[in-house]
Design an enzyme around this catalytic site. Sequence first.
Site, PDB file in Angstrom:
ATOM      1  N   ASN A 190      51.001  16.757 -25.139  1.00  0.00           N
ATOM      2  CA  ASN A 190      51.986  17.014 -24.100  1.00  0.00           C
ATOM      3  C   ASN A 190      53.182  17.736 -24.718  1.00  0.00           C
ATOM      4  O   ASN A 190      53.877  17.175 -25.558  1.00  0.00           O
ATOM      5  CB  ASN A 190      52.434  15.680 -23.486  1.00  0.00           C
ATOM      6  CG  ASN A 190      53.387  15.867 -22.321  1.00  0.00           C
ATOM      7  OD1 ASN A 190      53.823  16.976 -22.027  1.00  0.00           O
ATOM      8  ND2 ASN A 190      53.714  14.779 -21.657  1.00  0.00           N
ATOM      9  N   HIS A 242      51.568  20.811 -15.075  1.00  0.00           N
ATOM     10  CA  HIS A 242      52.113  21.588 -16.178  1.00  0.00           C
ATOM     11  C   HIS A 242      51.082  21.698 -17.299  1.00  0.00           C
ATOM     12  O   HIS A 242      50.096  20.972 -17.340  1.00  0.00           O
ATOM     13  CB  HIS A 242      53.432  21.010 -16.678  1.00  0.00           C
ATOM     14  CG  HIS A 242      53.319  19.725 -17.428  1.00  0.00           C
ATOM     15  ND1 HIS A 242      53.231  18.516 -16.816  1.00  0.00           N
ATOM     16  CD2 HIS A 242      53.286  19.481 -18.764  1.00  0.00           C
ATOM     17  CE1 HIS A 242      53.161  17.558 -17.728  1.00  0.00           C
ATOM     18  NE2 HIS A 242      53.186  18.117 -18.916  1.00  0.00           N
TER      19      HIS A 242
END
Length: 205
Positions: free
Chosen positions: A172, A147
């Site tokens: 993140n 991701h």
Amino acid sequence: VFPPGQPSWRDHTYRGSFTCRIWQFGHWLEVTIDDRLPCLAGRLCFSRCQREDVFWLPLLEKVYAKVYGSYEHLWAGQVADALVDLTGGLAERWSLKDLVRTSGQQDRPGGSEHRTCRQLLNLKDRCLISCSVLSPRAGARELGEFHAFIVSDLRELQGRAGQSLLLLRIQNPWGRRCWQGPWREGGEGWSQVDPADESELLSQL
């Protein structure tokens, strides 16, 4: 993305809908959605903001689901495509792995990877930068899950041994810390830099 002048939740003229603009095929497309969001057991099923009373992200995600046909079609999307949709600008992909493979100069100051990072240093204040890891590596944990991550800063530092160090600060978007490599908080990588630089950079985490 959100055209101004729309009534908010508490406005008496609010009618339960929002309109967003998405760049599609060379022009801005206005997309209107209602304010119903998919939930399971009282929690949003997909994207959510850190604050529970903020909903711009799941609303924007619903716009995307409407444009592309379903929430399922948003799985494994590309950040470059999303940035074009949101800004109407241009996006470019650079693969550091390909640069290393073709140059054979990994970790050398004059290698293609190093030159590319220097180019990123010149661009960091003029564009949005993201990254992803296409193969798991030691210390990566979620970095190996493919991701996207936000590159929030790039720094070039002088190491204690006189070497040049190029560091990327990566965030993140899931809101969790996941890096367990040598440059984690308290990791051995920080022994290579001046304590003042270490203190400054770690204070920004």
